[in-house]
Design an enzyme around this catalytic site. Sequence first.
Site, PDB file in Angstrom:
ATOM      1  N   GLY A 180      16.015   4.930 -61.819  1.00 52.61           N
ATOM      2  CA  GLY A 180      15.789   6.037 -62.182  1.00 52.61           C
ATOM      3  C   GLY A 180      14.054   5.822 -62.979  1.00 52.61           C
ATOM      4  O   GLY A 180      13.846   6.738 -64.345  1.00 52.61           O
ATOM      5  N   GLY A 181      12.971   4.651 -63.089  1.00 51.89           N
ATOM      6  CA  GLY A 181      11.871   4.647 -63.564  1.00 51.89           C
ATOM      7  C   GLY A 181      12.143   3.331 -65.387  1.00 51.89           C
ATOM      8  O   GLY A 181      11.092   3.467 -65.573  1.00 51.89           O
TER       9      GLY A 181
ATOM     10  N   GLU B 271      16.497   4.233 -53.728  1.00 48.20           N
ATOM     11  CA  GLU B 271      17.487   4.127 -54.538  1.00 48.20           C
ATOM     12  C   GLU B 271      18.809   4.413 -54.534  1.00 48.20           C
ATOM     13  O   GLU B 271      18.262   5.460 -53.569  1.00 48.20           O
ATOM     14  CB  GLU B 271      17.307   4.156 -56.572  1.00 48.20           C
ATOM     15  CG  GLU B 271      16.857   3.031 -57.400  1.00 48.20           C
ATOM     16  CD  GLU B 271      16.606   3.848 -59.097  1.00 48.20           C
ATOM     17  OE1 GLU B 271      17.527   4.684 -59.164  1.00 48.20           O
ATOM     18  OE2 GLU B 271      16.083   3.145 -59.286  1.00 48.20           O
TER      19      GLU B 271
ATOM     20  N   HIS C 217       9.085  10.372 -65.269  1.00 46.03           N
ATOM     21  CA  HIS C 217      10.607  10.254 -64.398  1.00 46.03           C
ATOM     22  C   HIS C 217      11.311  10.649 -64.458  1.00 46.03           C
ATOM     23  O   HIS C 217      12.420  10.885 -64.344  1.00 46.03           O
ATOM     24  CB  HIS C 217      10.990   7.931 -64.751  1.00 46.03           C
ATOM     25  CG  HIS C 217      10.529   7.449 -64.445  1.00 46.03           C
ATOM     26  ND1 HIS C 217       9.350   7.337 -63.320  1.00 46.03           N
ATOM     27  CD2 HIS C 217       9.438   6.307 -65.128  1.00 46.03           C
ATOM     28  CE1 HIS C 217       8.959   6.545 -63.290  1.00 46.03           C
ATOM     29  NE2 HIS C 217       8.745   5.774 -64.718  1.00 46.03           N
TER      30      HIS C 217
ATOM     31  N   ARG D 230      26.472   9.966 -57.007  1.00 51.05           N
ATOM     32  CA  ARG D 230      26.577  10.930 -58.164  1.00 51.05           C
ATOM     33  C   ARG D 230      26.253  12.629 -57.598  1.00 51.05           C
ATOM     34  O   ARG D 230      25.426  12.629 -56.808  1.00 51.05           O
ATOM     35  CB  ARG D 230      26.019  11.094 -59.607  1.00 51.05           C
ATOM     36  CG  ARG D 230      24.757  10.927 -60.040  1.00 51.05           C
ATOM     37  CD  ARG D 230      24.582  10.996 -61.327  1.00 51.05           C
ATOM     38  NE  ARG D 230      22.661  11.540 -60.996  1.00 51.05           N
ATOM     39  CZ  ARG D 230      21.811  10.637 -61.020  1.00 51.05           C
ATOM     40  NH1 ARG D 230      22.341   9.094 -60.914  1.00 51.05           N
ATOM     41  NH2 ARG D 230      20.445  11.244 -60.744  1.00 51.05           N
TER      42      ARG D 230
ATOM     43  N   GLU E  12      17.306   7.714 -52.242  1.00 54.67           N
ATOM     44  CA  GLU E  12      15.747   8.099 -52.779  1.00 54.67           C
ATOM     45  C   GLU E  12      14.579   7.060 -51.822  1.00 54.67           C
ATOM     46  O   GLU E  12      15.138   5.959 -51.949  1.00 54.67           O
ATOM     47  CB  GLU E  12      16.051   7.689 -53.934  1.00 54.67           C
ATOM     48  CG  GLU E  12      16.977   8.216 -55.080  1.00 54.67           C
ATOM     49  CD  GLU E  12      16.189   8.400 -56.945  1.00 54.67           C
ATOM     50  OE1 GLU E  12      16.370   8.910 -57.381  1.00 54.67           O
ATOM     51  OE2 GLU E  12      15.204   7.117 -56.533  1.00 54.67           O
TER      52      GLU E  12
HETATM   53  C1  MV4 Z   1       8.125   2.256 -56.983  1.00 56.54           C
HETATM   54  C2  MV4 Z   1       6.853   2.775 -57.275  1.00 56.54           C
HETATM   55  C3  MV4 Z   1       6.415   2.587 -55.810  1.00 56.54           C
HETATM   56  N1  MV4 Z   1       6.024   1.275 -55.611  1.00 56.54           N
HETATM   57  N2  MV4 Z   1       8.502   1.201 -56.659  1.00 56.54           N
HETATM   58  C4  MV4 Z   1      10.307   4.733 -60.420  1.00 56.54           C
HETATM   59  C5  MV4 Z   1      11.628   5.845 -60.340  1.00 56.54           C
HETATM   60  C6  MV4 Z   1      12.229   4.433 -59.536  1.00 56.54           C
HETATM   61  N3  MV4 Z   1      13.143   5.125 -58.920  1.00 56.54           N
HETATM   62  C7  MV4 Z   1      11.570   3.220 -59.141  1.00 56.54           C
HETATM   63  N4  MV4 Z   1       9.576   4.282 -59.149  1.00 56.54           N
HETATM   64  C8  MV4 Z   1       8.738   3.772 -58.759  1.00 56.54           C
HETATM   65  N5  MV4 Z   1       8.883   2.519 -57.978  1.00 56.54           N
HETATM   66  C9  MV4 Z   1       6.936   0.503 -55.801  1.00 56.54           C
HETATM   67  N6  MV4 Z   1       7.629  -0.365 -55.384  1.00 56.54           N
HETATM   68  C10 MV4 Z   1       6.238   4.073 -57.549  1.00 56.54           C
HETATM   69  C11 MV4 Z   1       7.480   4.406 -58.569  1.00 56.54           C
HETATM   70  C12 MV4 Z   1       7.677   6.126 -59.248  1.00 56.54           C
HETATM   71  C13 MV4 Z   1       7.517   6.617 -59.437  1.00 56.54           C
HETATM   72  C14 MV4 Z   1       8.850   6.831 -58.354  1.00 56.54           C
HETATM   73  C15 MV4 Z   1       9.132   8.506 -57.912  1.00 56.54           C
HETATM   74  C16 MV4 Z   1       9.383   9.671 -58.893  1.00 56.54           C
HETATM   75  C17 MV4 Z   1       8.001   9.221 -59.639  1.00 56.54           C
HETATM   76  C18 MV4 Z   1       7.626   8.111 -59.936  1.00 56.54           C
HETATM   77  C19 MV4 Z   1       6.478   7.594 -60.858  1.00 56.54           C
HETATM   78  C20 MV4 Z   1       5.476   6.241 -61.254  1.00 56.54           C
HETATM   79  C21 MV4 Z   1       6.654   5.711 -60.499  1.00 56.54           C
END
Ligand code: MV4
Length: 475
Positions: A181-182, A304, A252, A308, A292
């Site tokens: 979840g960030g 991820e 997030h 739930r 996700e």
């Molecule tokens: C990332 C990404 C860019 N590249 N992974 C944020 C929540 C978590 N579930 C994973 N996240 C991210 N993973 C890679 N390899 C960018 C994010 C991310 C993000 C993802 C979904 C929604 C908002 C976000 C805000 C910042 C970063």
Amino acid sequence: MPTKTPHPAAPRSTPPLREIRKVLVANRGEIALRVIRACRELGIRTVAVYSTVDEHALHVRFADEAVCIGPGPSSQSYLNIKNIIAAAELTGADAVHPGYGFLSERAEFAEIVQKCKLTFIGPDPTHMRVMGDKVTARQTMDRSGVPVLPGSGVLTSAAHAVAEAERIGLPVILKASAGGGGRGMKIVRDIKLLPQTLQTAQVEALKAFGNGDMYLERYVQSPRHVEVQVVADQHGNANHLLERECSVQRRHQKVLEEAPCSVLGDALRREMCAAAVAAAKAIGYHSLGTIEFLLDGDRFYFMEMNTRVQVEHCVTEMITGIDLVQEQIRLATGEPLGHLMREFRPRGHAIECRINAEDPIKFIPQPGTISALHFPGGYGVRVDSHMYQGITVPPFYDSMLAKLIVHAPDRQQAIRRMQRALGECVIEGIQTNIPLHRWLLKQPAFISGKYDTHFLEASLDPEAVRAEADAEVQG
Ligand code: MV4
């Protein structure tokens, strides 16, 4: 297309149907109401649990019975496993619904519930453990053919991290294996900074999650967050209920969600939904779940899995016509997917705005008493909320007051309907983020659908949001 995993003729995994007569709802707020409503329609009795500050909460009034489980702070009430189990035993509940947040993704809780001969309305603790460990989740998905980004296993040293980053290519993102979840993420653009960043991140992860394991992934600069709703039964069947677009986020925290995703074509949608079903089948999952994905142009990657029901499940309900919480309860009894085992096509467009008790400019949570309240209505509008006039919003929990959900034949009409609904909404006594939503729905990037996960934070304009707040006061 939905597929069925063949299983041996001698049914190894066909548990008997477990009847559910009384559900203890281990949560509060709108999701507790959502679960109680689903139970009532299914003819199932309900037990609410509540903290002392929630004595006058609607979930207490809506449930058939209610048990106080401790004082305001969640560590002593909604996270207090002993008291929740005691409430279940005391009232003779035969199942527990965890909602979202709180104990919903704690494998130990699900395990204790099962050991007490109660039905946990969710997946098995093993599913929660596999998906809760992000390195294991990634490896499991990779081996099952679900696309993942180039990345590493658990990093064992600074030298190991540097070698992996050079192989993957910069920029990379450091993630905590126990995070999600960030939480516990750091972007690395300069290889010289990697050793120090890794060390800091390990210390932080150890403090936050009790586990300092970190891994690397190629960093996607401007992704969209698209997630697929999956459903699976205890007999090996799994299916999807289309996707949700959740890229409008701040720190997030999702602010607005919609379904379907406006940039997915039929071919890519099919591919992503098939990957999500494959992900669920790879771990023999059952119950509701969300896969996700990061969407980068026409490529998508597993991020991820949430094991739930989610806050934003409602947009999926609107475009599929399926009551997801009722289905989640049915699946927990061991019923087969049945009518869920068909191909779903998006039926119109749905948008959800999360209405929070917070300063719309500074985002500081605003507990207090609601002096006047009027929710919107009319065709295509749904409000899921635990608010009523006179309620005092306690400071201990999430600041979400309501979810405003609209459904319309297409996205443009859904946007218009949401603007109309926000205009009808009156919440006095505490500040809310309604002005932020009014501003958001006017942004060209939002209207065109061409936005990514950075859009909200990158384009936030405090003056423009303030103007919306002022306009609201004047009417
Ligand atoms: C990332 C990404 C860019 N590249 N992974 C944020 C929540 C978590 N579930 C994973 N996240 C991210 N993973 C890679 N390899 C960018 C994010 C991310 C993000 C993802 C979904 C929604 C908002 C976000 C805000 C910042 C970063």
